[in-house]
Write a protein that holds these residues in place. Structure first.
Motif, PDB file in Angstrom:
ATOM      1  N   LEU A 120      -8.594   5.201  -5.566  1.00 14.50           N
ATOM      2  CA  LEU A 120      -7.704   4.135  -6.044  1.00 14.50           C
ATOM      3  C   LEU A 120      -6.936   3.496  -4.893  1.00 14.50           C
ATOM      4  O   LEU A 120      -6.884   2.261  -4.773  1.00 14.50           O
ATOM      5  N   LEU A 121      -6.354   4.302  -4.029  1.00 15.43           N
ATOM      6  CA  LEU A 121      -5.552   3.744  -2.938  1.00 15.43           C
ATOM      7  C   LEU A 121      -6.435   3.024  -1.917  1.00 15.43           C
ATOM      8  O   LEU A 121      -6.038   1.984  -1.369  1.00 15.43           O
ATOM      9  N   ALA A 122      -7.620   3.552  -1.662  1.00 17.42           N
ATOM     10  CA  ALA A 122      -8.540   2.863  -0.752  1.00 17.42           C
ATOM     11  C   ALA A 122      -8.972   1.520  -1.337  1.00 17.42           C
ATOM     12  O   ALA A 122      -9.110   0.525  -0.603  1.00 17.42           O
ATOM     13  N   SER A 123      -9.157   1.470  -2.645  1.00 17.91           N
ATOM     14  CA  SER A 123      -9.514   0.204  -3.297  1.00 17.91           C
ATOM     15  C   SER A 123      -8.379  -0.806  -3.185  1.00 17.91           C
ATOM     16  O   SER A 123      -8.615  -2.003  -2.970  1.00 17.91           O
ATOM     17  N   ILE A 124      -7.150  -0.331  -3.322  1.00 16.85           N
ATOM     18  CA  ILE A 124      -6.003  -1.228  -3.166  1.00 16.85           C
ATOM     19  C   ILE A 124      -5.917  -1.733  -1.729  1.00 16.85           C
ATOM     20  O   ILE A 124      -5.604  -2.907  -1.483  1.00 16.85           O
ATOM     21  N   GLY A 125      -6.210  -0.859  -0.771  1.00 16.13           N
ATOM     22  CA  GLY A 125      -6.244  -1.293   0.617  1.00 16.13           C
ATOM     23  C   GLY A 125      -7.282  -2.376   0.847  1.00 16.13           C
ATOM     24  O   GLY A 125      -7.057  -3.319   1.621  1.00 16.13           O
ATOM     25  N   TYR A 126      -8.414  -2.261   0.166  1.00 17.61           N
ATOM     26  CA  TYR A 126      -9.440  -3.301   0.263  1.00 17.61           C
ATOM     27  C   TYR A 126      -8.961  -4.601  -0.382  1.00 17.61           C
ATOM     28  O   TYR A 126      -9.141  -5.692   0.182  1.00 17.61           O
ATOM     29  N   LEU A 181       0.835  -1.204   0.000  1.00 19.11           N
ATOM     30  CA  LEU A 181       0.000   0.000   0.000  1.00 19.11           C
ATOM     31  C   LEU A 181       0.872   1.256   0.000  1.00 19.11           C
ATOM     32  O   LEU A 181       0.644   2.187  -0.785  1.00 19.11           O
ATOM     33  N   VAL A 182       1.886   1.270   0.863  1.00 13.08           N
ATOM     34  CA  VAL A 182       2.788   2.424   0.930  1.00 13.08           C
ATOM     35  C   VAL A 182       3.594   2.549  -0.362  1.00 13.08           C
ATOM     36  O   VAL A 182       3.833   3.654  -0.857  1.00 13.08           O
ATOM     37  N   ALA A 183       4.015   1.410  -0.925  1.00  9.66           N
ATOM     38  CA  ALA A 183       4.768   1.441  -2.182  1.00  9.66           C
ATOM     39  C   ALA A 183       3.918   2.012  -3.312  1.00  9.66           C
ATOM     40  O   ALA A 183       4.409   2.781  -4.155  1.00  9.66           O
ATOM     41  N   THR A 184       2.639   1.659  -3.332  1.00 11.67           N
ATOM     42  CA  THR A 184       1.738   2.205  -4.350  1.00 11.67           C
ATOM     43  C   THR A 184       1.584   3.711  -4.192  1.00 11.67           C
ATOM     44  O   THR A 184       1.586   4.466  -5.177  1.00 11.67           O
ATOM     45  N   TYR A 185       1.443   4.142  -2.951  1.00  9.83           N
ATOM     46  CA  TYR A 185       1.375   5.586  -2.681  1.00  9.83           C
ATOM     47  C   TYR A 185       2.618   6.302  -3.206  1.00  9.83           C
ATOM     48  O   TYR A 185       2.527   7.361  -3.840  1.00  9.83           O
ATOM     49  N   PHE A 186       3.777   5.715  -2.962  1.00 14.51           N
ATOM     50  CA  PHE A 186       5.027   6.350  -3.382  1.00 14.51           C
ATOM     51  C   PHE A 186       5.128   6.432  -4.905  1.00 14.51           C
ATOM     52  O   PHE A 186       5.506   7.473  -5.460  1.00 14.51           O
ATOM     53  N   VAL A 187       4.781   5.358  -5.592  1.00 13.11           N
ATOM     54  CA  VAL A 187       4.900   5.335  -7.060  1.00 13.11           C
ATOM     55  C   VAL A 187       3.950   6.347  -7.695  1.00 13.11           C
ATOM     56  O   VAL A 187       4.339   7.129  -8.580  1.00 13.11           O
TER      57      VAL A 187
END
Length: 353
Positions: free
Chosen positions: A279-285, A156-162
């Motif tokens: 998008l990030l909330a969906s990835i968290g799910y 999740l954090v890696a996705t945020y960074f990218v």
């Protein structure tokens, strides 16, 4: 009775024969034979007036089944080195490393090892978005995240960074020309990393040490996801607004201001920030960090927090006597609001049910 021709031949051949057998010719032929590469004899017989070639069959090289051609020294050394390296490789090391990465629940040892391995493989991406000191701060964040929420929280954090780095790089030349680009061509330093992850780190520590027990474990995970949804939404809305915003308004007065003004918002940037949080909330799910209802809470909390951050920027930031209120401090306030709001909203929903 001999004919005249036969008599002439006999008279001519006899002196020639005596000449060839004389002491003057034989030493000459003997000396000449020493310079030839093959035996040579001179005889009165016509068949012997030929070189005596050796029999080629008598010196044929034959390899038996036990004979082997010798290996060159260089190839022999290389073969020895390969065999030595193969014999020294411990197959158990790979198994231990795999078990360490897959440790459940994660340990500090597995968190450090996994984080170091990922940072090594992803170093080109890290260097493009972070300074060296920023990478060191991100390593601490990654280790803490893996220890608290395993690989799913780390992804999740890696996705945020990218996504955040990609948004920062959009139209970088235009932003630099307008004077609104991030410093170091968008490479974030330790202050930015800490400011963007402070609330998430607090939630991770509360989860690691089991503060509140199982009853509050879900809340710390929700606060963690909400903090990064808030920060990603803020980053994307700001960077896309500076790149594509046609008209930017000051959030407190709705006055039209130049791009990059603290507290300014644009339709393009706001919409992009909303999509980023979804998008990030969906990835968290998908990573099973939160449920669908909690994902909706993260999106709502992130937008409220970003509005509050814009108000703080427009009303207080860069004002006299408030020089300490820089972007990093405002980031901490922003993500803390998003995290706290998400936790409070979840508690209210649970109480109402």
């Amino acid at each position: 009775m001999l004919t005249n021709a036969e008599a002439i031949f006999i008279n001519f051949s006899l002196p020639l024969q005596s000449l060839c057998t004389s002491t003057k010719i034989v030493p000459f032929t003997t000396k000449m034979a020493t310079f030839l590469p093959f035996p040579f004899t001179l005889s009165s017989k016509p068949s012997t007036f030929l070189p005596n070639f050796p029999n080629p069959i008598s010196k044929t090289l034959l390899f038996t089944s036990n004979s082997k051609p010798k290996m060159p020294i260089s190839e022999k050394r290389m073969s020895t080195q390969i065999q030595a390296s193969t014999s020294n490789f411990d197959p158990g090391f790979l198994q231990q490393a795999t078990r360490l990465v897959q440790s459940s629940p994660p340990t500090w040892q597995s968190a450090v090892f996994s984080n170091a391995l990922i940072f090594l493989l992803g170093s080109p991406i890290l260097v493009s978005g972070l300074s060296l000191s920023g990478i060191a701060a991100a390593f601490l964040l990654g280790t803490l995240t893996w220890r608290a929420f395993s690989y799913s929280g780390f992804l999740l954090v890696a996705t945020y960074f990218v996504i955040g780095t990609a948004a920062t790089k959009v139209k970088m030349a235009q932003k630099e020309a307008q004077g609104v680009a991030e410093k170091r061509k968008g490479r974030r330093g330790p202050g930015s990393v800490i400011g963007s992850s402070a609330a998430g780190c607090v939630c991770a520590l509360l989860s690691i040490y089991g503060f509140g027990g199982e009853a509050l474990a879900r809340l710390w995970k929700l606060g963690f996801v909400a903090s990064f949804c808030t920060k990603l939404s803020d980053t994307v809305s700001s960077e896309i607004g500076k790149a594509y915003g046609k008209t930017t308004y000051l959030v407190t007065t709705f006055k039209i201001v130049p791009r990059g003004t603290e507290g300014a918002v644009s339709v393009e940037g706001t919409f992009a920030g909303l999509l980023a949080s979804i998008l990030l909330a969906s990835i968290g799910y998908l990573m099973r960090q939160i449920y669908v209802r909690e994902a909706m809470i993260c999106v709502i909390a992130s937008q409220i927090a970003n509005l509050g951050e814009s108000i703080i920027g427009a009303a207080l930031q860069e004002k006299e006597g408030l020089q300490w209120l820089n972007n990093d401090v405002v980031n901490v306030i922003n993500i803390s609001m998003g995290s706290v709001l998400a936790v409070l909203m979840q508690l209210l929903i649970l109480q109402s049910w």
